[in-house]
Design a protein around this motif. Sequence first.
Motif, PDB file in Angstrom:
ATOM      1  N   LEU A  48       4.448  15.668  -0.025  1.00  0.00           N
ATOM      2  CA  LEU A  48       3.948  14.307  -0.092  1.00  0.00           C
ATOM      3  C   LEU A  48       3.071  14.034   1.121  1.00  0.00           C
ATOM      4  O   LEU A  48       3.168  14.717   2.140  1.00  0.00           O
ATOM      5  CB  LEU A  48       5.105  13.306  -0.124  1.00  0.00           C
ATOM      6  CG  LEU A  48       6.160  13.470  -1.213  1.00  0.00           C
ATOM      7  CD1 LEU A  48       7.133  12.298  -1.165  1.00  0.00           C
ATOM      8  CD2 LEU A  48       5.542  13.592  -2.583  1.00  0.00           C
ATOM      9  N   ASN A  49       2.232  13.034   1.007  1.00  0.00           N
ATOM     10  CA  ASN A  49       1.419  12.614   2.142  1.00  0.00           C
ATOM     11  C   ASN A  49       2.294  11.809   3.101  1.00  0.00           C
ATOM     12  O   ASN A  49       3.191  11.076   2.684  1.00  0.00           O
ATOM     13  CB  ASN A  49       0.271  11.727   1.666  1.00  0.00           C
ATOM     14  CG  ASN A  49      -0.924  11.777   2.595  1.00  0.00           C
ATOM     15  OD1 ASN A  49      -1.856  12.542   2.380  1.00  0.00           O
ATOM     16  ND2 ASN A  49      -0.907  10.976   3.644  1.00  0.00           N
ATOM     17  N   ILE A  72       0.858  -1.190   0.000  1.00  0.00           N
ATOM     18  CA  ILE A  72       0.000   0.000   0.000  1.00  0.00           C
ATOM     19  C   ILE A  72       0.889   1.233   0.000  1.00  0.00           C
ATOM     20  O   ILE A  72       1.831   1.332   0.799  1.00  0.00           O
ATOM     21  CB  ILE A  72      -0.927   0.020   1.226  1.00  0.00           C
ATOM     22  CG1 ILE A  72      -1.807  -1.231   1.258  1.00  0.00           C
ATOM     23  CG2 ILE A  72      -1.800   1.275   1.222  1.00  0.00           C
ATOM     24  CD1 ILE A  72      -2.606  -1.370   2.533  1.00  0.00           C
ATOM     25  N   TYR A  73       0.567   2.186  -0.877  1.00  0.00           N
ATOM     26  CA  TYR A  73       1.359   3.401  -0.996  1.00  0.00           C
ATOM     27  C   TYR A  73       0.449   4.626  -0.886  1.00  0.00           C
ATOM     28  O   TYR A  73      -0.543   4.727  -1.617  1.00  0.00           O
ATOM     29  CB  TYR A  73       2.113   3.430  -2.332  1.00  0.00           C
ATOM     30  CG  TYR A  73       3.044   2.248  -2.492  1.00  0.00           C
ATOM     31  CD1 TYR A  73       4.319   2.269  -1.964  1.00  0.00           C
ATOM     32  CD2 TYR A  73       2.613   1.086  -3.158  1.00  0.00           C
ATOM     33  CE1 TYR A  73       5.167   1.171  -2.092  1.00  0.00           C
ATOM     34  CE2 TYR A  73       3.455  -0.008  -3.280  1.00  0.00           C
ATOM     35  CZ  TYR A  73       4.728   0.039  -2.751  1.00  0.00           C
ATOM     36  OH  TYR A  73       5.557  -1.048  -2.872  1.00  0.00           O
ATOM     37  N   GLN A  74       0.812   5.545   0.004  1.00  0.00           N
ATOM     38  CA  GLN A  74       0.044   6.792   0.125  1.00  0.00           C
ATOM     39  C   GLN A  74       0.382   7.764  -1.015  1.00  0.00           C
ATOM     40  O   GLN A  74      -0.434   8.614  -1.366  1.00  0.00           O
ATOM     41  CB  GLN A  74       0.332   7.458   1.478  1.00  0.00           C
ATOM     42  CG  GLN A  74      -0.367   6.811   2.660  1.00  0.00           C
ATOM     43  CD  GLN A  74       0.136   5.421   2.966  1.00  0.00           C
ATOM     44  OE1 GLN A  74       1.343   5.174   2.993  1.00  0.00           O
ATOM     45  NE2 GLN A  74      -0.779   4.483   3.183  1.00  0.00           N
ATOM     46  N   ASN A  75       1.580   7.622  -1.569  1.00  0.00           N
ATOM     47  CA  ASN A  75       2.029   8.509  -2.648  1.00  0.00           C
ATOM     48  C   ASN A  75       2.436   7.692  -3.871  1.00  0.00           C
ATOM     49  O   ASN A  75       3.047   6.626  -3.737  1.00  0.00           O
ATOM     50  CB  ASN A  75       3.242   9.332  -2.199  1.00  0.00           C
ATOM     51  CG  ASN A  75       2.991  10.092  -0.916  1.00  0.00           C
ATOM     52  OD1 ASN A  75       2.226  11.045  -0.894  1.00  0.00           O
ATOM     53  ND2 ASN A  75       3.630   9.665   0.167  1.00  0.00           N
ATOM     54  N   VAL A  76       2.108   8.231  -5.035  1.00  0.00           N
ATOM     55  CA  VAL A  76       2.560   7.646  -6.298  1.00  0.00           C
ATOM     56  C   VAL A  76       3.288   8.734  -7.071  1.00  0.00           C
ATOM     57  O   VAL A  76       2.728   9.808  -7.321  1.00  0.00           O
ATOM     58  CB  VAL A  76       1.384   7.103  -7.134  1.00  0.00           C
ATOM     59  CG1 VAL A  76       1.879   6.631  -8.498  1.00  0.00           C
ATOM     60  CG2 VAL A  76       0.677   5.976  -6.394  1.00  0.00           C
ATOM     61  N   ILE A  77       4.533   8.474  -7.433  1.00  0.00           N
ATOM     62  CA  ILE A  77       5.325   9.420  -8.219  1.00  0.00           C
ATOM     63  C   ILE A  77       5.840   8.707  -9.460  1.00  0.00           C
ATOM     64  O   ILE A  77       6.364   7.589  -9.369  1.00  0.00           O
ATOM     65  CB  ILE A  77       6.511   9.979  -7.417  1.00  0.00           C
ATOM     66  CG1 ILE A  77       6.011  10.868  -6.271  1.00  0.00           C
ATOM     67  CG2 ILE A  77       7.458  10.771  -8.323  1.00  0.00           C
ATOM     68  CD1 ILE A  77       7.127  11.388  -5.380  1.00  0.00           C
TER      69      ILE A  77
END
Length: 368
Positions: free
Chosen positions: A349-350, A284-289
């Motif tokens: 970022l979150n 699970i990732y809060q940020n996608v870059i």
Amino acid sequence: MKKLYSAVIALCMLLSGCTGAESDPDPVVTQPTQTATVPVTVPATVPTEPAPEDDLPEIYTNPLNGEILDKPFSNRIFAVSVNNLEASLPHVGVVDADIYMEMYVNGSIIRSLALYSDIQNVKSIGSVRSSRLIFNDLAQRYDAFLVHAGGSTPVMTDVSQRGLDHRNIDTGDATDHSFRDFDRRDNGYAWEHCLFAKGEGIYNDAKAKGMAASENPGRDYGLTFTEDATPANGTDAGEITVKIATNEGASKKSILTYSADHGGYLRSQYGKTMTDGITGEPEIYQNVIVMLVKTTTTEDGYHQAEFTQAGTGDGYFACGGKMIPIRWQCDGDGQPFRFLTGDGQPLDLNVGRTYMAIAGLKSSVSCQ
């Protein structure tokens, strides 16, 4: 007798005149009690001034995930070269990485670099593969201790020239810092898909060999965080498809699906949701870059070349089901990446974990 009676009457009247009437006594005058008055000075109302910035309590955060700490961050970042071929899955320990970077490293080989801010608490990580030039570059940008399973002569020469702290964990059996999973081998996995690092063992090994296992507090890793970094005017991005492509025509998709229940994006590849091979916990990732970068191939046609040492490029950022275009930049060799919004402001970022695709210019990103 009459004379005597008259005398008595006269005497009584005389006495009455001397004493006055009882029905009309002289009024009693009460003197007021005098109390000394002490003057009281009332201070003028002074507006409350905010405390000077130097007097405010300092807030410490983890530089890779933004979480609040009770003391300055002083851990060393550890970067592990992780296998990402379909035949090597499932991953182990990747769910504990603060930043997970995915990219092509040569030809049709796609691989990952997992960054950990506290590797001691990760039981095992893998499967682990050899390093690449681009991994050496990334490790240097975050002053990370590089963990890998060997590497070609050009790669290892580059490690030496950069002065990287690193550990080759390639082993045929088990050590205090790595092991071969023979249960995997018995279940049909190839030899190269069965090597794993032990988090605590790697940390202890680094200390025992005199390599820095701690970092200078306050080091700049180029990232800033906030509690909710969902882009206010972002495009709907409940599902994001990242197609990472090479100049030679190889490509591979990662799909990230936002789940409010999970508080982030679930990652899928090869048609499967990525879960830990031991715990079953999903990635699970809060940020996608997504960083779009110019890449070339070295003369031997094997190793994917690195970033422009100092430069900038386009990209995308997603959080909370929304996505916006961004810019990335680096100020030179060994400097961390920085991310900017479209108007040139630093991108927050979150708080949480980050998936980062480092993708060639022929790659694509779509969302719905």
